[in-house]
Write a protein that holds these residues in place. Structure first.
Motif, mmCIF file in Angstrom:
data_model
loop_
_atom_site.group_PDB
_atom_site.id
_atom_site.type_symbol
_atom_site.label_atom_id
_atom_site.label_comp_id
_atom_site.label_asym_id
_atom_site.label_seq_id
_atom_site.Cartn_x
_atom_site.Cartn_y
_atom_site.Cartn_z
ATOM 1 N N PHE A 215 0.821 -1.024 -0.160
ATOM 2 C CA PHE A 215 -0.045 -0.005 0.081
ATOM 3 C C PHE A 215 0.876 1.330 0.088
ATOM 4 O O PHE A 215 0.551 2.246 -0.941
ATOM 5 C CB PHE A 215 -0.939 -0.145 1.453
ATOM 6 C CG PHE A 215 -1.997 0.961 0.997
ATOM 7 C CD1 PHE A 215 -1.811 2.257 1.323
ATOM 8 C CD2 PHE A 215 -3.297 0.508 0.865
ATOM 9 C CE1 PHE A 215 -3.008 3.248 1.240
ATOM 10 C CE2 PHE A 215 -4.286 1.282 0.893
ATOM 11 C CZ PHE A 215 -4.017 2.630 1.116
ATOM 12 N N THR A 216 1.961 1.387 0.988
ATOM 13 C CA THR A 216 2.842 2.409 0.885
ATOM 14 C C THR A 216 3.463 2.672 -0.407
ATOM 15 O O THR A 216 3.439 3.856 -0.815
ATOM 16 C CB THR A 216 3.823 2.216 2.192
ATOM 17 O OG1 THR A 216 3.030 2.053 3.258
ATOM 18 C CG2 THR A 216 4.743 3.319 2.057
ATOM 19 N N GLN A 217 4.253 1.679 -0.783
ATOM 20 C CA GLN A 217 4.739 1.794 -2.106
ATOM 21 C C GLN A 217 3.495 2.423 -3.343
ATOM 22 O O GLN A 217 4.006 3.312 -4.190
ATOM 23 C CB GLN A 217 5.362 0.486 -2.736
ATOM 24 C CG GLN A 217 6.403 0.606 -4.137
ATOM 25 C CD GLN A 217 6.935 -0.563 -4.361
ATOM 26 O OE1 GLN A 217 7.072 -1.408 -3.527
ATOM 27 N NE2 GLN A 217 7.316 -0.631 -5.821
ATOM 28 N N ALA A 218 2.595 1.832 -3.443
ATOM 29 C CA ALA A 218 1.575 2.164 -4.630
ATOM 30 C C ALA A 218 1.310 3.615 -4.313
ATOM 31 O O ALA A 218 0.971 4.321 -5.291
ATOM 32 C CB ALA A 218 0.500 1.054 -4.608
ATOM 33 N N TYR A 219 0.661 3.810 -3.070
ATOM 34 C CA TYR A 219 0.289 5.251 -2.871
ATOM 35 C C TYR A 219 1.307 6.044 -3.280
ATOM 36 O O TYR A 219 1.054 7.209 -3.827
ATOM 37 C CB TYR A 219 -0.066 5.304 -1.379
ATOM 38 C CG TYR A 219 -0.738 6.609 -1.184
ATOM 39 C CD1 TYR A 219 -1.651 7.356 -1.376
ATOM 40 C CD2 TYR A 219 0.407 7.725 -0.399
ATOM 41 C CE1 TYR A 219 -2.237 8.536 -1.027
ATOM 42 C CE2 TYR A 219 0.104 8.703 -0.147
ATOM 43 C CZ TYR A 219 -1.181 9.334 -0.459
ATOM 44 O OH TYR A 219 -1.465 10.443 0.048
ATOM 45 N N ARG A 220 2.615 6.213 -2.793
ATOM 46 C CA ARG A 220 3.688 6.936 -2.985
ATOM 47 C C ARG A 220 3.950 7.241 -4.519
ATOM 48 O O ARG A 220 4.122 8.297 -4.909
ATOM 49 C CB ARG A 220 4.721 6.793 -2.135
ATOM 50 C CG ARG A 220 4.697 6.890 -0.534
ATOM 51 C CD ARG A 220 5.845 6.626 0.161
ATOM 52 N NE ARG A 220 5.595 7.158 1.684
ATOM 53 C CZ ARG A 220 6.581 6.849 2.757
ATOM 54 N NH1 ARG A 220 7.285 5.696 2.408
ATOM 55 N NH2 ARG A 220 5.979 6.975 3.782
ATOM 56 N N GLU A 221 3.978 6.262 -5.170
ATOM 57 C CA GLU A 221 3.962 6.229 -6.643
ATOM 58 C C GLU A 221 3.131 7.230 -7.178
ATOM 59 O O GLU A 221 3.403 7.976 -8.119
ATOM 60 C CB GLU A 221 3.961 4.772 -7.244
ATOM 61 C CG GLU A 221 5.532 4.082 -6.828
ATOM 62 C CD GLU A 221 5.294 2.724 -7.364
ATOM 63 O OE1 GLU A 221 4.175 2.176 -7.901
ATOM 64 O OE2 GLU A 221 6.381 2.017 -7.536
ATOM 65 N N ARG A 222 1.859 6.841 -6.893
ATOM 66 C CA ARG A 222 0.741 7.475 -7.240
ATOM 67 C C ARG A 222 0.682 9.043 -6.931
ATOM 68 O O ARG A 222 0.538 10.075 -7.842
ATOM 69 C CB ARG A 222 -0.653 6.937 -6.867
ATOM 70 C CG ARG A 222 -1.062 5.644 -7.925
ATOM 71 C CD ARG A 222 -1.806 4.775 -7.457
ATOM 72 N NE ARG A 222 -2.116 3.596 -8.195
ATOM 73 C CZ ARG A 222 -0.953 2.800 -8.629
ATOM 74 N NH1 ARG A 222 -0.178 2.859 -7.835
ATOM 75 N NH2 ARG A 222 -1.184 1.833 -9.408
ATOM 76 N N PHE A 223 0.924 9.439 -5.632
ATOM 77 C CA PHE A 223 0.903 10.717 -4.871
ATOM 78 C C PHE A 223 2.019 11.593 -5.850
ATOM 79 O O PHE A 223 2.033 12.591 -6.189
ATOM 80 C CB PHE A 223 1.003 10.736 -3.692
ATOM 81 C CG PHE A 223 0.688 12.201 -3.164
ATOM 82 C CD1 PHE A 223 -0.524 12.521 -3.060
ATOM 83 C CD2 PHE A 223 1.884 13.160 -3.079
ATOM 84 C CE1 PHE A 223 -0.850 13.663 -2.432
ATOM 85 C CE2 PHE A 223 1.672 14.494 -2.758
ATOM 86 C CZ PHE A 223 0.180 14.865 -2.148
ATOM 87 N N LEU A 224 3.442 11.080 -5.936
ATOM 88 C CA LEU A 224 4.328 11.586 -6.432
ATOM 89 C C LEU A 224 4.417 11.459 -7.923
ATOM 90 O O LEU A 224 5.147 12.660 -8.483
ATOM 91 C CB LEU A 224 5.877 10.970 -5.827
ATOM 92 C CG LEU A 224 5.874 11.091 -4.273
ATOM 93 C CD1 LEU A 224 7.122 10.344 -3.719
ATOM 94 C CD2 LEU A 224 5.900 12.607 -3.856
ATOM 95 N N PHE A 225 3.987 10.538 -8.644
ATOM 96 C CA PHE A 225 4.451 10.518 -9.959
ATOM 97 C C PHE A 225 3.352 10.392 -10.882
ATOM 98 O O PHE A 225 3.529 10.625 -12.194
ATOM 99 C CB PHE A 225 5.403 9.259 -10.376
ATOM 100 C CG PHE A 225 6.675 9.670 -9.479
ATOM 101 C CD1 PHE A 225 7.682 10.547 -9.580
ATOM 102 C CD2 PHE A 225 6.922 8.763 -8.343
ATOM 103 C CE1 PHE A 225 8.689 10.786 -8.582
ATOM 104 C CE2 PHE A 225 7.895 8.646 -7.508
ATOM 105 C CZ PHE A 225 8.978 9.744 -7.691
ATOM 106 N N ILE A 226 2.164 9.663 -10.541
ATOM 107 C CA ILE A 226 1.152 9.566 -11.582
ATOM 108 C C ILE A 226 0.000 10.332 -11.418
ATOM 109 O O ILE A 226 -0.616 10.729 -12.581
ATOM 110 C CB ILE A 226 0.731 7.921 -11.317
ATOM 111 C CG1 ILE A 226 1.935 7.002 -11.330
ATOM 112 C CG2 ILE A 226 -0.422 7.495 -12.179
ATOM 113 C CD1 ILE A 226 1.762 5.487 -11.150
ATOM 114 N N ASP A 227 -0.435 10.480 -10.178
ATOM 115 C CA ASP A 227 -1.828 11.232 -10.101
ATOM 116 C C ASP A 227 -1.561 12.704 -10.369
ATOM 117 O O ASP A 227 -0.812 13.339 -10.022
ATOM 118 C CB ASP A 227 -2.376 10.881 -8.736
ATOM 119 C CG ASP A 227 -3.828 11.540 -8.651
ATOM 120 O OD1 ASP A 227 -4.928 10.722 -8.932
ATOM 121 O OD2 ASP A 227 -4.154 12.755 -8.530
#
Length: 228
Positions: A73-85
């Motif tokens: 969850f932590t990895q997927a969330y941070r990827e989305r917040f920092l780079f994807i969303d």
């Protein structure tokens, strides 16, 4: 601290207080939950954990979460917040000018946030606000809100007493942390929790947004001066 200036240190929460990022956080959580195949949750449940550290937030959402889910969850969330969303997450209007005004008046400013250090450093760099704050603390450096450690370490570092400190935040987690640390707190209703949710936690006042802070502080200075 003087009768004209009851507070020396102003400690700001970040998400929902200085930055209009609640919608982006919720969108990233929803996307993360979908990608991981976890049980979907209402948006309000997700809003309610904003401000907590990542582990504490996940455990509130999924009490049976194991270490594998936490890491994923932590990895997927941070990827989305920092780079994807790409959901917009601007500063609230007038925040840079607000901080400059407070500094000109002699206040010290700091940040206590549920963001990670990587996440906070990124937005401080992107917004250019880093130099306005004497110090900052993140949820992966201390115990999570509402534990008082985040505020206590800030006050200890700066040599400031609780009665000289005002915590400004948009969530019940911020107000509870302030109470646990023995400081005053001011609620803003621009982010996670409404006035109805914040009021039971005895803030010194409630603002529609952080831009109203100078007027509120001015009234406080006048009240203290008159009572002196």
């Amino acid at each position: 601290m003087t009768t004209e200036n009851p507070y020396q240190l102003l400690v700001f929460d970040w998400d929902g207080t200085l930055m209009d990022s609640v919608a982006r956080i919720v969108a990233c959580m929803q996307s993360t939950i979908e990608v991981l195949g976890a049980t979907p949750l209402p948006a309000q449940r997700l809003r309610d954990v904003i401000g907590l550290g990542m582990r504490e937030a996940i455990l509130q959402l999924y009490p049976d979460a194991d270490e594998a889910l936490f890491q994923a969850f932590t990895q997927a969330y941070r990827e989305r917040f920092l780079f994807i969303d790409d959901t917009p997450a601007p500063l609230f209007a007038g925040v840079p000018e607000l901080l400059d005004d407070l500094l000109d008046q002699g206040y010290w400013c700091a940040v206590a946030t549920g963001k990670s250090r990587v996440g906070l450093d990124r937005v401080l760099d992107e917004t250019g606000l880093g130099p306005r704050f004497l110090t900052t603390r993140c949820a992966d450096e201390t115990l999570s809100k509402p534990h008082p450690q985040m505020l206590q370490t800030i006050m200890d570092e700066l040599g400031i007493m609780p009665e000289q400190t005002l915590m400004i935040g948009d969530s019940t987690h911020d107000l509870l942390m302030a109470r646990n640390a023995g400081t005053d707190a001011l609620g803003v209703t621009s982010g996670v929790h409404s006035a109805r949710e914040l009021q039971p936690h005895a803030p010194k006042g409630l603002l529609d947004g952080v831009a109203q802070l100078p007027d509120w502080l001015g009234c406080r200075r006048h009240a203290w001066s008159s009572s002196g």
